[in-house]
Scaffold this active site. Structure first.
Site, PDB file in Angstrom:
ATOM      1  CG  ASP A 378     -44.339 -14.667  10.796  1.00  0.00           C
ATOM      2  OD1 ASP A 378     -44.669 -14.729  12.324  1.00  0.00           O
ATOM      3  OD2 ASP A 378     -44.128 -13.269  10.296  1.00  0.00           O
ATOM      4  CE1 TYR A 463     -49.358  -6.334   8.971  1.00  0.00           C
ATOM      5  CE2 TYR A 463     -49.133  -7.898  10.740  1.00  0.00           C
ATOM      6  CZ  TYR A 463     -48.953  -6.164  10.654  1.00  0.00           C
ATOM      7  OH  TYR A 463     -49.941  -5.430  11.735  1.00  0.00           O
TER       8      TYR A 463
END
Length: 527
Positions: A378, A463
């Site tokens: 990420d 998410y």
């Protein structure tokens, strides 16, 4: 009859008078009772144990003015020839990122401990030199009036960084979606309509998988398609494509593979022929229930329990500095790696120089091509980049302290994110310690377990990661992350269930593992 007619108005007036007297009496009683009841104080009743220190601004994120000064300085450098437009093409030079460049730890400690001068405040700027085929990182300073930029790419990475190592920018996404329209959607209209209900009103959403290849220099991205619905991540349709976008020129991009209902095809034309001649099992469009909707399915019966500070907050926030009982620390939010705290002290003693998020990684398993390869890193997209506004009463308590942040990443100007950090003291729901003695002595001792929570929530695609640094009265610090949002799913195919569980019709919740990395630089009894 005449007597009754005269009595009725009198009775009504008597009732009105009694009602007024009752109302006045109740107001008086309420006033007397409320004056005796404890009241919540907005102001702090007890003094703080420490004092705020402006020297912690050495760790502070860039202000909007500092971002603008760096940008304007770089734009004046003719040798860089950079653009700040969000639709800059990959073949052009683009100013992608500006953020704080932390000074060396030794210099900072000398300054904080009053043994050295204040370090020069500088920024890191990342420029994609599409015209020359490489990426550069520059240190720009001083921030009050920038006069220099220094190439630190080799110093930091020991190699030249090729342009294909860059993340996909908004400008490149514009080209990607244009490519999909001309090379896929316009050529597969019948298939897309019959299999997925695509028409002028309905479309498909793309969700890219990572990494973009298996070798250094690759820039080939598997893209999975999902229904355009709430919680699209749990509405896969069974159609994926492998896009080769290595070239800086979109005209040289190509589709290397297509995946439809469990079968691979080498070209759009091959898939079209197989669909028309019936050599591939067709997916037949069917309306999908809106099970991913965020709308509440029932109304709550009443408001839930609320938190308040009966004698005012026991913590204080000034600029980027926090005081809480025996604690003090500075904080910041990196666009790439997320939340971070510095110079963490307990009872005046430094116990940690830095505590920060570094990486959130998730690794997936599947029989579908996109999920087979997927390993999300990420920070390559930007963890702190997606720290959006926090919702009072949901993400954090109503009475939390909320802090705005500014970021400059893949944008033409610095962007303000309102209330993207929250800080609050919270009762942890169980005592910090307690004991009831009923042998020899009858007594009880206990301590309420309240702690200070420093929080951001980053929504990176499907998410949502809730990041907490928790400071306890006992002198311990807890680092915590909680994942929520949506699972990442794939289309259910034969053999899929060895890599996950079916969660809806034709939907597989894929097996995956999360890895979270933090940096902890402890300074216990010295550096």
């Amino acid at each position: 009859m005449m007597v009754e007619g005269k009595m009725n108005p009198l009775a009504k007036w008597a009732l009105v008078l009694l009602g007024l007297l009752s109302l006045i009496l109740n107001i008086v009683l309420i006033g007397i009772h409320s004056s005796r009841a404890p009241k919540c104080s907005r102001e702090r009743i007890h003094p703080l144990r420490g004092r705020h220190d402006d020297r912690t601004l050495v760790f502070a994120d860039l202000t909007r003015e500092e971002y603008m000064k760096v940008q304007q300085y770089l734009l004046k450098q003719k040798d860089l020839a950079i653009s700040t437009s969000q639709i800059t093409k990959p073949s052009e030079n683009f100013l992608f990122l500006i953020e704080l460049s932390l000074p060396k730890k030794a210099e900072v400690l000398a300054y904080l401990d009053e043994k050295g001068t204040k370090p020069v405040r500088e920024a890191t700027a990342v420029v994609f030199h599409g015209a020359k085929g490489y990426i550069k990182e520059y240190v720009v300073g001083p921030l009050d009036n920038p006069t220099y930029h220094r190439d630190v790419t080799k110093e930091r990475y020991q190699v030249d960084v090729p342009i294909n190592a860059r993340p996909v920018t908004i400008g490149e996404y514009v080209l990607v979606f244009r490519f999909f329209e001309t090379e896929i959607f316009s050529k597969l209209e019948k298939l897309l309509r019959e299999s997925f209900g695509v028409d002028k009103k309905k479309t498909l959403n793309a969700f890219e998988q990572m990494p973009r290849g298996v070798r250094s220099g690759d820039r080939k991205t598997w893209v999975s398609f999902f229904r355009d619905m709430s919680g699209m991540y749990i509405h896969p349709v069974g159609f994926e494509i492998l896009l080769n976008h290595e070239s800086l020129n979109m005209s040289q991009w190509r589709i290397e593979k297509l995946f439809y209902n469990g079968k691979y095809f080498d070209s759009v034309e091959e898939l079209q022929r197989a669909y028309d001649n019936g050599s591939v099992k067709k997916i037949v469009y069917k309306e999908s229930p809106d099970y991913g909707s965020l709308k509440p399915r029932s109304k709550p019966l009443q408001i839930g329990p609320q938190q308040f500070y009966s004698e005012g907050a026991r913590y204080s926030v000034s600029n980027n500095h926090v005081l809480y009982l025996d604690w003090s620390f500075a904080f910041g939010l990196s666009s790439l790696t997320g939340m971070k705290v510095f110079d963490v002290r307990f009872k005046g003693e430094r116990i940690a120089y830095e505590l920060s998020v570094q990486e959130a990684m998730s690794v997936y398993g599947s029989v579908t091509p996109g999920m087979i390869i997927t390993k999300f890193l990420d920070s390559s997209i930007g963890i702190g980049r997606f720290a959006h506004e926090l919702v009072r009463g949901v993400d954090c308590p109503y009475q939390a302290t909320y802090v705005d942040t500014y970021r400059y990443i893949d944008a033409p100007l610095p962007v303000r994110f309102r209330n993207s950090i929250c800080i609050f003291e919270h009762n942890m729901g169980q005592p910090l310690r307690r004991h009831f003695a009923d042998f020899f002595h009858n007594n009880f001792g206990g301590m309420a377990n309240s702690a200070l929570v420093f929080r951001t929530i980053t929504a990176i695609g499907n998410y949502d990661y809730m990041w907490d640094f928790i400071f306890y009265q006992s002198g311990s610090v807890e680092v915590k992350v909680h994942a929520t949002g949506y699972i990442s799913s794939s289309y259910l195919l034969p053999g899929s269930k060895t890599h996950g569980h079916q969660v809806a019709e034709n939907v597989l919740g894929n097996i995956h593992t999360h890895f979270i990395n933090f940096k902890v630089d402890l300074d216990i009894l010295g550096e």
